[in-house]
Scaffold this motif. Structure first.
Motif, mmCIF file in Angstrom:
data_model
loop_
_atom_site.group_PDB
_atom_site.id
_atom_site.type_symbol
_atom_site.label_atom_id
_atom_site.label_comp_id
_atom_site.label_asym_id
_atom_site.label_seq_id
_atom_site.Cartn_x
_atom_site.Cartn_y
_atom_site.Cartn_z
ATOM 1 N N LEU A 216 0.863 -1.172 0.000
ATOM 2 C CA LEU A 216 0.000 0.000 0.000
ATOM 3 C C LEU A 216 0.906 1.229 0.000
ATOM 4 C CD1 LEU A 216 -3.099 0.368 0.080
ATOM 5 C CD2 LEU A 216 -2.889 0.851 2.505
ATOM 6 N N GLY A 217 0.886 1.968 -1.100
ATOM 7 C CA GLY A 217 1.721 3.160 -1.210
ATOM 8 C C GLY A 217 0.954 4.393 -0.778
ATOM 9 N N VAL A 218 1.068 4.725 0.504
ATOM 10 C CA VAL A 218 0.390 5.909 1.034
ATOM 11 C C VAL A 218 1.269 7.137 0.874
ATOM 12 C CG1 VAL A 218 -0.737 6.917 3.060
ATOM 13 C CG2 VAL A 218 -0.829 4.452 2.695
ATOM 14 N N ASN A 219 2.566 6.938 0.875
ATOM 15 C CA ASN A 219 3.524 8.014 0.703
ATOM 16 C C ASN A 219 4.777 7.421 0.083
ATOM 17 O OD1 ASN A 219 4.602 10.543 0.732
ATOM 18 N ND2 ASN A 219 4.512 10.828 2.947
ATOM 19 N N GLY A 220 5.617 8.263 -0.467
ATOM 20 C CA GLY A 220 6.874 7.768 -1.017
ATOM 21 C C GLY A 220 7.106 8.209 -2.440
ATOM 22 N N HIS A 221 8.265 7.869 -2.945
ATOM 23 C CA HIS A 221 8.659 8.337 -4.267
ATOM 24 C C HIS A 221 9.272 7.239 -5.130
ATOM 25 C CE1 HIS A 221 12.192 8.610 -1.622
ATOM 26 N NE2 HIS A 221 12.889 8.301 -2.700
ATOM 27 N N HIS A 222 9.240 5.997 -4.674
ATOM 28 C CA HIS A 222 9.852 4.903 -5.431
ATOM 29 C C HIS A 222 9.164 4.729 -6.784
ATOM 30 C CE1 HIS A 222 12.036 3.693 -1.853
ATOM 31 N NE2 HIS A 222 10.903 3.589 -1.179
ATOM 32 N N PRO A 223 9.901 4.422 -7.838
ATOM 33 C CA PRO A 223 9.256 4.058 -9.099
ATOM 34 C C PRO A 223 8.494 2.746 -8.924
ATOM 35 C CG PRO A 223 11.608 3.605 -9.197
ATOM 36 C CD PRO A 223 11.379 4.353 -7.926
ATOM 37 N N ILE A 224 7.449 2.540 -9.701
ATOM 38 C CA ILE A 224 6.656 1.328 -9.485
ATOM 39 C C ILE A 224 7.430 0.067 -9.885
ATOM 40 C CG2 ILE A 224 4.486 2.573 -9.684
ATOM 41 C CD1 ILE A 224 4.036 1.179 -12.356
ATOM 42 N N GLY A 244 3.957 12.827 -7.523
ATOM 43 C CA GLY A 244 3.179 12.906 -8.745
ATOM 44 C C GLY A 244 3.665 11.937 -9.802
ATOM 45 N N SER A 245 4.984 11.753 -9.884
ATOM 46 C CA SER A 245 5.530 10.824 -10.885
ATOM 47 C C SER A 245 5.111 9.395 -10.576
ATOM 48 C CB SER A 245 7.057 10.931 -10.932
ATOM 49 O OG SER A 245 7.640 10.567 -9.694
ATOM 50 N N GLN A 246 5.042 9.063 -9.281
ATOM 51 C CA GLN A 246 4.619 7.723 -8.898
ATOM 52 C C GLN A 246 3.149 7.498 -9.273
ATOM 53 O OE1 GLN A 246 3.779 6.181 -4.645
ATOM 54 N NE2 GLN A 246 5.969 5.874 -4.921
ATOM 55 N N MET A 247 2.314 8.508 -9.058
ATOM 56 C CA MET A 247 0.909 8.392 -9.433
ATOM 57 C C MET A 247 0.770 8.228 -10.945
ATOM 58 S SD MET A 247 -2.286 11.002 -8.704
ATOM 59 C CE MET A 247 -1.612 12.318 -9.709
ATOM 60 N N PHE A 248 1.555 9.006 -11.714
ATOM 61 C CA PHE A 248 1.503 8.909 -13.170
ATOM 62 C C PHE A 248 1.891 7.510 -13.635
ATOM 63 C CE2 PHE A 248 3.594 9.263 -17.319
ATOM 64 C CZ PHE A 248 2.581 9.849 -18.070
ATOM 65 N N GLN A 249 2.963 6.960 -13.045
ATOM 66 C CA GLN A 249 3.400 5.613 -13.416
ATOM 67 C C GLN A 249 2.329 4.579 -13.087
ATOM 68 O OE1 GLN A 249 7.468 4.527 -12.146
ATOM 69 N NE2 GLN A 249 7.804 6.711 -11.830
ATOM 70 N N ALA A 250 1.706 4.725 -11.914
ATOM 71 C CA ALA A 250 0.673 3.769 -11.519
ATOM 72 C C ALA A 250 -0.516 3.821 -12.472
ATOM 73 C CB ALA A 250 0.221 4.049 -10.088
ATOM 74 N N MET A 251 -0.843 5.024 -12.955
ATOM 75 C CA MET A 251 -1.978 5.173 -13.860
ATOM 76 C C MET A 251 -1.662 4.692 -15.272
ATOM 77 S SD MET A 251 -3.394 8.930 -12.683
ATOM 78 C CE MET A 251 -4.640 8.974 -13.968
ATOM 79 N N VAL A 252 -0.432 4.967 -15.733
ATOM 80 C CA VAL A 252 -0.085 4.688 -17.128
ATOM 81 C C VAL A 252 0.553 3.311 -17.300
ATOM 82 C CG1 VAL A 252 1.310 5.455 -19.089
ATOM 83 C CG2 VAL A 252 0.135 7.147 -17.642
ATOM 84 N N LEU A 253 1.547 2.998 -16.431
ATOM 85 C CA LEU A 253 2.260 1.729 -16.560
ATOM 86 C C LEU A 253 1.574 0.593 -15.806
ATOM 87 C CD1 LEU A 253 5.955 2.974 -16.107
ATOM 88 C CD2 LEU A 253 4.695 2.591 -18.238
ATOM 89 N N GLY A 254 0.852 0.953 -14.751
ATOM 90 C CA GLY A 254 0.213 -0.068 -13.926
ATOM 91 C C GLY A 254 -0.669 -1.036 -14.694
ATOM 92 N N PRO A 255 -1.565 -0.546 -15.552
ATOM 93 C CA PRO A 255 -2.421 -1.470 -16.299
ATOM 94 C C PRO A 255 -1.644 -2.427 -17.204
ATOM 95 C CG PRO A 255 -3.347 0.737 -16.332
ATOM 96 C CD PRO A 255 -1.980 0.866 -15.730
ATOM 97 N N TRP A 256 -0.556 -1.949 -17.806
ATOM 98 C CA TRP A 256 0.264 -2.807 -18.671
ATOM 99 C C TRP A 256 0.939 -3.910 -17.864
ATOM 100 C CZ3 TRP A 256 1.008 -4.478 -23.346
ATOM 101 C CH2 TRP A 256 2.205 -5.107 -23.675
ATOM 102 N N ILE A 257 1.535 -3.536 -16.731
ATOM 103 C CA ILE A 257 2.180 -4.529 -15.867
ATOM 104 C C ILE A 257 1.151 -5.544 -15.385
ATOM 105 C CG2 ILE A 257 3.365 -4.857 -13.653
ATOM 106 C CD1 ILE A 257 4.641 -2.090 -14.096
ATOM 107 N N SER A 258 -0.036 -5.058 -15.034
ATOM 108 C CA SER A 258 -1.087 -5.947 -14.531
ATOM 109 C C SER A 258 -1.486 -6.990 -15.571
ATOM 110 C CB SER A 258 -2.315 -5.123 -14.127
ATOM 111 O OG SER A 258 -2.002 -4.200 -13.108
ATOM 112 N N GLY A 262 1.577 -10.682 -14.226
ATOM 113 C CA GLY A 262 1.017 -11.433 -13.106
ATOM 114 C C GLY A 262 1.075 -10.723 -11.781
ATOM 115 N N LYS A 263 1.246 -9.397 -11.830
ATOM 116 C CA LYS A 263 1.245 -8.586 -10.615
ATOM 117 C C LYS A 263 0.344 -7.386 -10.870
ATOM 118 C CE LYS A 263 5.952 -9.979 -9.356
ATOM 119 N NZ LYS A 263 7.320 -9.538 -9.003
ATOM 120 N N LYS A 264 -0.634 -7.185 -9.976
ATOM 121 C CA LYS A 264 -1.612 -6.123 -10.168
ATOM 122 C C LYS A 264 -1.069 -4.818 -9.593
ATOM 123 C CE LYS A 264 -4.741 -8.888 -11.900
ATOM 124 N NZ LYS A 264 -5.127 -8.796 -13.327
ATOM 125 N N MET A 265 -1.017 -3.775 -10.426
ATOM 126 C CA MET A 265 -0.496 -2.488 -9.988
ATOM 127 C C MET A 265 -1.399 -1.376 -10.504
ATOM 128 S SD MET A 265 3.611 -3.039 -10.427
ATOM 129 C CE MET A 265 3.957 -2.057 -8.967
#
Length: 322
Positions: A216-224, A244-258, A262-265
């Motif tokens: 659960l990423g409540v705070n932080g700056h790590h790349p996904i 903000g960059s982490q949120m952008f990655q989660a929105m844009v890259l997350g669906p592709w990784i998911s 085999g890992k939901k992001m």
């Protein structure tokens, strides 16, 4: 009544304490005398109008809602003729983010489904700390994170408002919980039952060998990509807050990784929900969770409360006593 009012986006200094009319009571609404409110990240977005995308909902050039404030706790003063769930004198708490905000004031009129009866064992200040942060943690863990009993959960940003609730809710759902925080916040996490602690000033959990079923990423700056590395197969990463960059990655890259690995992001947005408020009420009355309050301010001190909150170091919730 007294209320905190603003008519332009900006820093906390744009907030002013003014005398305004008590809001009109509609047939489906409840008039609440507010005893306490609290600050959440959503209030900061509403204040500053950032990220700019948020202005599509909150007003493009100036705030759509002149009185901010989402979380409240108080007493019912009057009810509209169509109200069925509440009566005068009931002590209630709720989240106004879905019905016009207005919590930094002495009174507010809201639909009854924005409220629930206040937990009997909580003060108004404690109850006001719960709604938005508590429901965010609950929905992120249970609905988006699909947490199961016995799973290993790590919460990055565990000592803030959402984080302290997330630790306790995850424990109530049977998870083994690791909290990531700074050195000064370890005692807080110990007091709410965290199983393991990682001090981010001394070690980076994304570089360790431990693997988790839910991050659960409540705070932080790590790349996904770093979060992905420490997820078990079929594990999940849920972005709740952070850079903000982490949120952008989660929105844009997350669906592709998911879809491919085999890992939901992905990212997550809380929805105000009376049913979930009542779920939290039961946990609170049973002693399974408790609010963590950093400090309280008066209504006239709301600008100072925002200045403190926006530094990002609050231990639990910042509460406004009205």
């Amino acid at each position: 009544m007294k209320a905190i009012v603003y008519n332009k986006y900006g820093p906390p200094d744009v907030l002013q304490l003014k005398e305004v009319e008590i809001p009109r009571l509609e047939d489906h609404q409840v008039l609440v005398k507010i005893h306490a409110a609290s600050i959440n990240f959503g209030n900061l977005v509403l204040l500053k109008g950032e990220p700019y995308l948020a202005r599509l909902a909150f007003g493009l050039f100036k705030p759509k809602y002149s009185i901010p404030g989402g979380d409240i706790a108080g007493r019912v003063e009057a009810v509209g003729k169509d109200v069925k769930e509440f009566q005068i004198g009931d002590e209630v708490f709720g989240d106004l983010s879905g019905c016009g905000w207005g919590g930094f004031a002495e009174y507010v009129s809201v639909p009854e489904n924005a409220l629930a009866l206040k937990p009997a064992n909580l003060t108004f200040e404690e109850a006001a700390a719960v709604p938005m942060a508590g429901v965010t943690a609950l929905q992120a863990l249970r609905d988006k994170g699909k947490v199961q009993q016995g799973q290993k959960v790590i919460i990055n940003g565990a000592s803030g408002g959402v984080g302290t609730f997330a630790v306790q809710i995850a424990k109530s759902l049977g998870a083994e919980v690791t909290g990531v925080c700074s050195t000064k916040n370890v005692d807080i996490l110990q007091s709410i039952g965290t199983d393991h602690f990682l001090d981010y000033t001394k070690e980076n959990f994304t570089e360790k060998t431990e693997r988790y079923d839910l991050i659960l990423g409540v705070n932080g700056h790590h790349p996904i990509s770093a979060y992905k590395r420490v997820l078990n197969l079929n594990g999940r990463f849920v972005h709740v807050g952070g850079s903000g960059s982490q949120m952008f990655q989660a929105m844009v890259l997350g669906p592709w990784i998911s879809m491919t690995e085999g890992k939901k992001m992905g990212t997550f947005l809380q929805r105000a929900n009376q049913k979930d408020l009542n779920y939290l009420k039961k946990l609170l009355e049973d002693g399974k969770i408790k609010p963590v309050i950093d400090r309280c301010y008066k209504l006239s001190e709301v600008p100072a409360a925002f200045r403190y909150f926006e530094k990002g170091h609050a231990q639990g919730k910042v509460v406004i006593t009205i």
